[in-house]
Design an enzyme around this catalytic site. Structure first.
Site: not given
Length: 388
Positions: A136, A138, A304, A309
């Site tokens: 992940c 973010h 998202d 990311g």
């Protein structure tokens, strides 16, 4: 000089001597006492404390004190993810914090867990409404900002501090830049990304489309939105969610995204719909600035809000492979809500016998609040529900 006491997530970095070694003091094995569900059936009434952040609009709920099933001795973070997936108490806690009425269908968060070894400050198990993800981006950005803002990893008032985090896909680094005692931005250096497959045909209800598959900590199917007659814009999100689900399910049914070494990283996690937001611009030093827009539909239909990311990392791998993004170039990657990540190639490498790149992705994260979640023993809707 010693760090000031932390009184809540303000995004302000505590000032410490620059020669002080970073030390993580969150739960490692028995450092803190966990009072949540321990593999027992609900109802559960002890409170669970969380800290909420967002990165580019995408929520990230941090659980500093995690269930003992994922914090014990002798496991890597990848193994802790496997344990979490198999543990009823951990899954119940995830569902409680992610589902309504305490969360929502697009909630995202992490349990903090011990790092694999002393080389990292902390470990993280990322979760969403459907389970536990392998990576992940973010969340990595938010964890870096949170670790510095809280003083868990000491940082100077002005400078850059590396926060090293073990996640299921490997070890990543969040380089947190502080200015005037506050977190300015975070650059995370991801695991190597590579192209898994090109030109894969997928049958959908809208006809057959061609996608590329790339790895950026998780496997992503990537295609231009126009191939489905859609745009990367809020009004098309519902249609993009439906298409993203179809594409993911079809690819996974055909085992099109098998990781070459670790089966736990296999399977398409999300579908990235892209479009160019502007023509490439040559900069004075001869490097190029690319401006793209995307929306990533991950897990079972989550959207998202950030540029994603790990999806951005997969996009960097594809652009590098095509020769469109070189060392020194930059990708300005915009989300469906207008937030921006800046991405570049940190270095080229080889993984699994194929060309790969190590991407660096820069974004910002901000604290949104703290919560203490409770459960009434008479509540018939625990651990919660999701409407989608």
């Amino acid at each position: 000089m010693t760090a000031d006491p932390y009184t809540g997530p303000t995004g302000t970095a505590n000032t410490v001597p620059t020669d002080t070694a970073p030390t993580y003091t969150a739960p490692i094995d028995t450092a803190l006492t966990y009072t949540g569900p321990i593999d027992t059936a609900p109802p559960y009434t002890a409170p669970i404390d969380t800290v909420d952040w967002h990165t580019g609009g995408e929520p990230f709920r941090i659980v500093p004190v995690s269930p003992p099933a994922v914090t014990g001795h002798g496991l890597t973070v990848a193994e802790r993810r496997t344990a979490a997936m198999a543990d009823a108490g951990v899954q119940w806690t995830r569902a409680l914090l992610c589902g309504e009425p305490r969360g929502h269908a697009d909630m995202y968060g992490a349990f903090l867990v011990p790092a694999d070894d002393a080389g990292a400050h902390l470990g993280a198990l990322f979760w969403h409404k459907d389970g536990f993800s392998t990576a992940c981006g973010h969340g990595t950005i938010a964890l870096g900002a949170w670790a510095v803002a809280t003083g868990l990893v000491p940082a100077p008032a002005d400078g850059t501090t590396d926060v090293v985090i073990d996640v299921p896909s490997g070890r990543v680094t969040a380089s947190v830049r502080t200015a005037g005692g506050r977190v300015a931005d975070v650059t995370f250096v991801n695991v190597p990304g590579h192209v898994h497959a090109r030109g894969v045909e997928v049958a959908t209800s809208q006809g057959t489309v061609t996608v590329d598959i790339a790895y950026g900590g998780a496997m992503y199917a990537v295609l231009p939105a126009y191939r489905l007659g859609l745009r990367v814009r809020p009004r098309d999100v519902t249609a993009l969610v439906a298409a993203g689900r179809e594409i993911r399910d079809a690819l996974n049914a055909s085992h099109a995204a098998e990781h070459p070494e670790d089966a736990r990283l296999s399977g398409v996690y999300g579908t990235v719909f892209t479009e160019e937001a502007g023509a490439p611009v040559e900069r004075p030093d001869g490097t190029w600035l690319l401006h793209h827009r995307n929306v990533t539909v991950f897990a079972d239909g989550q959207v998202d809000r950030s540029p994603c990311g790990s999806g951005t990392a997969a996009r960097v791998a594809l652009l590098a492979d095509a020769g469109e993004l070189r060392l020194g170039d930059e990708l300005r990657h915009e989300s469906v809500v207008g937030s921006v990540f800046r991405a570049r190639i940190e270095r080229s490498t080889t993984v699994h016998g194929r060309p790969a790149v190590v991407p660096a992705v820069t974004g910002t994260a901000y604290a949104t609040g703290t919560s203490r979640f409770t459960v009434d023993p008479d509540d018939t809707l625990v651990p919660g529900f999701v409407l989608r």
